[in-house]
Enzyme design. Structure first.
Site, mmCIF file in Angstrom:
data_model
loop_
_atom_site.group_PDB
_atom_site.id
_atom_site.type_symbol
_atom_site.label_atom_id
_atom_site.label_comp_id
_atom_site.label_asym_id
_atom_site.label_seq_id
_atom_site.Cartn_x
_atom_site.Cartn_y
_atom_site.Cartn_z
ATOM 1 N N ARG A 148 -2.022 -6.082 -8.421
ATOM 2 C CA ARG A 148 -0.888 -6.958 -8.127
ATOM 3 C C ARG A 148 -0.656 -7.976 -9.206
ATOM 4 O O ARG A 148 0.471 -8.259 -9.592
ATOM 5 C CB ARG A 148 -1.141 -7.695 -6.804
ATOM 6 C CG ARG A 148 -0.961 -6.841 -5.608
ATOM 7 C CD ARG A 148 -1.527 -7.490 -4.394
ATOM 8 N NE ARG A 148 -2.978 -7.424 -4.404
ATOM 9 C CZ ARG A 148 -3.742 -7.543 -3.338
ATOM 10 N NH1 ARG A 148 -3.187 -7.790 -2.177
ATOM 11 N NH2 ARG A 148 -5.041 -7.433 -3.409
ATOM 12 N N HIS A 182 0.842 -1.210 0.000
ATOM 13 C CA HIS A 182 0.000 0.000 0.000
ATOM 14 C C HIS A 182 0.878 1.262 0.000
ATOM 15 O O HIS A 182 0.622 2.211 -0.739
ATOM 16 C CB HIS A 182 -0.892 0.047 1.248
ATOM 17 C CG HIS A 182 -1.891 -1.060 1.371
ATOM 18 N ND1 HIS A 182 -2.097 -1.744 2.542
ATOM 19 C CD2 HIS A 182 -2.783 -1.585 0.477
ATOM 20 C CE1 HIS A 182 -3.062 -2.638 2.381
ATOM 21 N NE2 HIS A 182 -3.490 -2.576 1.140
ATOM 22 N N LYS A 206 -17.163 -7.466 7.278
ATOM 23 C CA LYS A 206 -15.833 -8.052 7.499
ATOM 24 C C LYS A 206 -15.450 -7.902 8.957
ATOM 25 O O LYS A 206 -15.542 -6.804 9.506
ATOM 26 C CB LYS A 206 -14.785 -7.305 6.651
ATOM 27 C CG LYS A 206 -14.573 -7.873 5.270
ATOM 28 C CD LYS A 206 -13.254 -7.324 4.746
ATOM 29 C CE LYS A 206 -13.010 -7.633 3.287
ATOM 30 N NZ LYS A 206 -11.846 -6.904 2.781
ATOM 31 N N SER A 229 -3.089 -7.796 2.988
ATOM 32 C CA SER A 229 -3.412 -7.674 4.410
ATOM 33 C C SER A 229 -3.936 -8.994 4.954
ATOM 34 O O SER A 229 -3.650 -9.365 6.084
ATOM 35 C CB SER A 229 -4.460 -6.581 4.634
ATOM 36 O OG SER A 229 -3.976 -5.344 4.215
#
Ligand code: ADP
Length: 168
Positions: free
Chosen positions: A94, A21, A45, A132
């Protein structure tokens, strides 16, 4: 229409912020004069870090970096964009596996607000594998995440581990 050169909004859970990040934010600041890191409160979440802690750790991790703001939001990203006077959404890409979801999200956002544009940046290769979720898992199993996260995040995780081990 707001000036697209003013700001890019970088949304995510940042639970916790990691070096991938941070790399994206540094790159974005070479293109946009302002980057707003927008931390999503997602009630679906279960988070590792509470929202105020996530925001604080992002601020500490980016301390001294000019042009960065950190805010939390819930609800629609396009509403947050409009209220921030920004129209650019910044996302990290990514690998091909990110593409499908990100592509869908960017089209949805533009459907919800025609002015919304998504800009994708790729990180340095050394950060491509970071996420993460994986960091949370490694940490939960007692692994060392010090080379994946900024120092303030590592300090907070370590503090929590030591509090938990004293309680046990
Ligand atoms: P993560 O995917 O790590 O759980 P977020 O959901 O908070 O993190 O992601 C916010 C944004 O950061 C997304 O656009 C995501 O693709 C991007 N991102 C996450 N990890 C990386 C990384 N290692 N390199 C570049 N971008 C990343």
């Amino acid at each position: 229409m707001s000036d697209p050169r003013t700001a890019a909004v970088y949304p995510g859970s940042f639970d916790p912020i990691h070096l991938g990040h941070v790399d994206i934010i540094h790159r974005a600041l070479t293109i946009f004069p302002k980057v707003i890191v927008a931390v999503l409160e997602n009630p679906e979440k279960r988070a590792l870090l509470e929202m105020p802690v996530r925001v604080k750790l992002i601020r500490e991790s980016l301390a001294g970096l000019a042009g960065v703001e950190v805010a939390s939001f819930s609800g629609l990203l396009v509403d947050f964009l409009r209220s921030s006077g920004a129209r650019v959404v910044l996302r990290g890409m990514r690998a091909v596996s990110d593409f499908e979801f990100e592509f869908q999200l960017s089209l949805f956002n533009r459907r919800l607000w025609a002015d919304a544009e998504t800009v994708f940046l790729t990180p340095n290769e050394e950060f491509v594998y970071l996420s993460s979720r994986v960091i949370r898992e490694i940490w939960a199993f007692g692994g060392d995440v010090s080379s994946f996260v900024p120092a303030p995040v590592y300090a907070e995780l370590t503090r929590r581990r030591s509090v938990a081990s004293h309680r046990a």
